[in-house]
Write an enzyme that holds these catalytic residues in place. Structure first.
Site, PDB file in Angstrom:
ATOM      1  N   SER A 264      -9.416   2.061  -2.965  1.00  0.00           N
ATOM      2  CA  SER A 264      -9.212   2.395  -4.381  1.00  0.00           C
ATOM      3  C   SER A 264      -7.727   2.543  -4.683  1.00  0.00           C
ATOM      4  O   SER A 264      -6.896   2.623  -3.777  1.00  0.00           O
ATOM      5  CB  SER A 264      -9.931   3.708  -4.708  1.00  0.00           C
ATOM      6  OG  SER A 264      -9.254   4.776  -4.075  1.00  0.00           O
ATOM      7  N   LYS A 265      -7.447   2.592  -5.965  1.00  0.00           N
ATOM      8  CA  LYS A 265      -6.075   2.801  -6.411  1.00  0.00           C
ATOM      9  C   LYS A 265      -5.562   4.143  -5.899  1.00  0.00           C
ATOM     10  O   LYS A 265      -4.403   4.286  -5.542  1.00  0.00           O
ATOM     11  CB  LYS A 265      -6.076   2.815  -7.951  1.00  0.00           C
ATOM     12  CG  LYS A 265      -4.941   2.018  -8.557  1.00  0.00           C
ATOM     13  CD  LYS A 265      -5.172   1.794 -10.022  1.00  0.00           C
ATOM     14  CE  LYS A 265      -4.499   2.869 -10.849  1.00  0.00           C
ATOM     15  NZ  LYS A 265      -4.699   2.718 -12.289  1.00  0.00           N
ATOM     16  N   ARG A 266      -6.473   5.084  -5.852  1.00  0.00           N
ATOM     17  CA  ARG A 266      -6.137   6.437  -5.400  1.00  0.00           C
ATOM     18  C   ARG A 266      -5.691   6.429  -3.923  1.00  0.00           C
ATOM     19  O   ARG A 266      -4.750   7.118  -3.551  1.00  0.00           O
ATOM     20  CB  ARG A 266      -7.369   7.326  -5.619  1.00  0.00           C
ATOM     21  CG  ARG A 266      -7.256   8.714  -5.154  1.00  0.00           C
ATOM     22  CD  ARG A 266      -7.313   9.724  -6.318  1.00  0.00           C
ATOM     23  NE  ARG A 266      -7.048  11.063  -5.789  1.00  0.00           N
ATOM     24  CZ  ARG A 266      -5.851  11.586  -5.705  1.00  0.00           C
ATOM     25  NH1 ARG A 266      -4.798  10.953  -6.145  1.00  0.00           N
ATOM     26  NH2 ARG A 266      -5.682  12.801  -5.185  1.00  0.00           N
ATOM     27  N   GLU A 269      -2.217   5.331  -3.850  1.00  0.00           N
ATOM     28  CA  GLU A 269      -1.293   6.373  -4.316  1.00  0.00           C
ATOM     29  C   GLU A 269      -1.056   7.392  -3.212  1.00  0.00           C
ATOM     30  O   GLU A 269       0.079   7.770  -2.924  1.00  0.00           O
ATOM     31  CB  GLU A 269      -1.850   7.066  -5.557  1.00  0.00           C
ATOM     32  CG  GLU A 269      -1.546   6.289  -6.837  1.00  0.00           C
ATOM     33  CD  GLU A 269      -2.504   6.632  -7.969  1.00  0.00           C
ATOM     34  OE1 GLU A 269      -2.573   5.834  -8.910  1.00  0.00           O
ATOM     35  OE2 GLU A 269      -3.172   7.691  -7.906  1.00  0.00           O
TER      36      GLU A 269
END
Ligand code: GLU
Length: 499
Positions: A264-266, A269
């Site tokens: 995921s994008k998370r 990050e």
């Protein structure tokens, strides 16, 4: 297969293109090039609510950067233009009508409130509502209303959708090139909406109509689309196109670095790594980092992505685009998800960085330095960095005298022998005519020999005096690049400061 290979990348412009999408594009491209086929780019922008400004340009720029060239489609044109679905509404209307006329689809006038009420009734009885062969007989549609009522409603401008009349009892079977046979019974599929009340098609209708009209031979896309495939098969059947239906290949998911769950994008990050090819600034002004700006070379990213779900079956890991085309086959794509190991991406970057010539890197990343010097600096750092811009940073650091000295190194290495040796070396420097690594080293060896001090006793102290730290690239070459005066100044300062 006698038919020409035609594949398509069909992203929706709903934001930055995710790296998984880039892999999908790459696999499509590799297959097309391998089999002498064509690679299409179709923009699937029928969902106006999810349209994001700039996303289409971003997709094109990403593909261009990576050398995934498009033969036909948006930005290029071709015999099946337009390739932007928002410009093909009339075509979808015509095909939806064709299904209605053939009794394979129907108008449905149920309002959202009515459907919600239905859903609640079902839930209160402990079951889930589906608009399907059973329930459609009790709902407000052209199968239950009279032809006059239907015409009157349409004429009055009542909102309606067009739904596929999914057969009650049909076996759906297709062979996925990666997953093998997929069996689904039509009773598990609901009467999907094909045309929305705004007159625009849903993904399913537009996708199938376009793949047919554009003569797509292979649909290669992410695993998240596998659940839609049986419905697509039903649509091909409803249109009478099943004989020329494309072959399906659903690519494995990209997994979190630890391997549990979808990337995921998370995750990115948290891990501080990109999941977008290029930097992306959303219309709200939120910035996300991109592989390109982080310093990944396109060859490295391509090589890394190719191996996320595919392998050549040999030990070879470094593949140029041409070699990938040569080696690629759908048979060697794995079913299992692929762990997104960013360290592997970094490793690839290092390999490709080292393959580039010193001259080329010097020109690109050290344009401010004179060429001779720049080439030497590249040579000094090329093997030590992951990203090319680190060479620029290191070059800058090289010309910045230390303002402090590593205390641990000073404590263990800065002793009387070191001081004596370094002072003598400093005094010998002005006499070196040609200030190059070899001659600098000779001067050091000669001075230490005179004093009877071993080289090993002095080297780290000398390094800390010149650079402030205890480890780094070739010190003699570093001093050569810094220049005689600079080295003398630094040694003088160190001898004063470090008593
Ligand atoms: N528009 C879909 C997407 O955004 C395309 C899926 C497909 O390739 O069929 O991925």
């Amino acid at each position: 297969m006698s038919q020409q290979v035609r594949v398509r990348f069909a992203p929706s412009p709903t934001g930055a293109l995710h790296i998984g999408g880039v892999r999908t594009a790459l696999y499509n491209y590799l297959l097309a090039k391998k089999l002498g086929g064509k690679m299409l780019l179709r923009i699937e922008d029928t969902d106006q609510n999810r349209f994001v400004q700039g996303a289409e340009e971003y997709i094109q720029e990403s593909l261009q950067w990576l050398g995934i060239t498009i033969d036909e489609g948006v930005g290029v044109g071709g015999p099946h233009a337009p390739y932007r679905q928002s410009e093909r509404s009339a075509i979808y209307q015509q095909y939806a009508q064709q299904l209605i006329d053939a009794g394979k689809a129907y108008y449905a006038f149920d309002t959202t409130d009515e459907l919600d009420a239905m859903r609640q009734t079902f839930e209160s009885q402990g079951s889930a509502f589906q608009y399907n062969a059973v329930t459609r007989t009790r709902l407000k549609n052209s199968l239950t209303l009279s032809a006059e009522d239907v015409q009157a409603k349409i004429a009055a401008g009542d909102p309606y959708v067009i739904r596929l009349k999914v057969p009650a009892k049909e076996e759906i079977r297709f062979k996925d090139l990666i997953r093998d046979w997929v069996h689904v019974h039509s009773s598990t599929i609901d009467d999907k909406v094909l045309m929305k009340s705004d007159g625009l098609p849903t993904y399913h209708l537009a996708n199938v109509v376009d793949d047919h009209l554009m003569e797509i031979s292979h649909v290669i896309r992410g695993e998240e689309w596998l659940p839609s495939a049986p419905l697509h098969v039903l649509l091909y059947r409803a249109f009478g196109w099943e004989n020329t239906m494309p072959q399906f290949a659903h690519l494995p998911l990209l997994l979190k670095p630890e391997g549990n769950g979808k990337l995921s994008k998370r995750d990115a990050e948290l891990g501080g790594f990109p999941v977008f090819p290029l930097e992306w600034i959303s219309p709200e002004g939120v910035k996300a980092i991109g592989f390109r700006e982080e310093g990944y070379l396109k060859e490295a990213l391509i090589n890394f992505l190719a191996f996320l779900g595919w392998n050549p079956g040999t030990e070879q890991e470094i593949f140029s685009m041409d070699e990938l085309i040569e080696a690629f086959s759908l048979e060697r794509i794995n079913k299992a998800g692929a762990k997104f190991d960013i360290n592997k991406a970094k490793w690839y970057n290092e390999q490709y960085l080292r393959q580039r010539s010193d001259e080329n890197l010097a020109q690109t990343y050290l344009a401010d330095f004179d060429t001779d010097k720049a080439v030497k600096i590249v040579h000094l750092f090329k093997e030590r960095v992951t990203f090319p811009q680190q060479i620029t940073q290191e070059a800058k650091a090289l010309f910045t005298a230390p303002t402090s000295y590593d205390e641990a190194v000073v404590a263990s290495k800065w002793n009387d022998d070191a001081k004596k040796g370094i002072a003598a070396f400093k005094d010998a420097l002005p006499a070196i005519e040609n200030f190059v690594a070899n001659d600098i080293k000779h001067a050091l060896v000669a001075e230490l020999e005179k004093l009877g001090i071993k080289m090993g006793k002095v080297m780290q102290a000398l390094r800390v005096a010149v650079t402030g730290v205890g480890a780094g690239p070739d010190l003699m070459l570093s001093m050569e690049i810094m220049g005689k005066d600079e080295v003398i100044t630094r040694l003088t300062t160190a001898l004063e400061k470090l008593q």
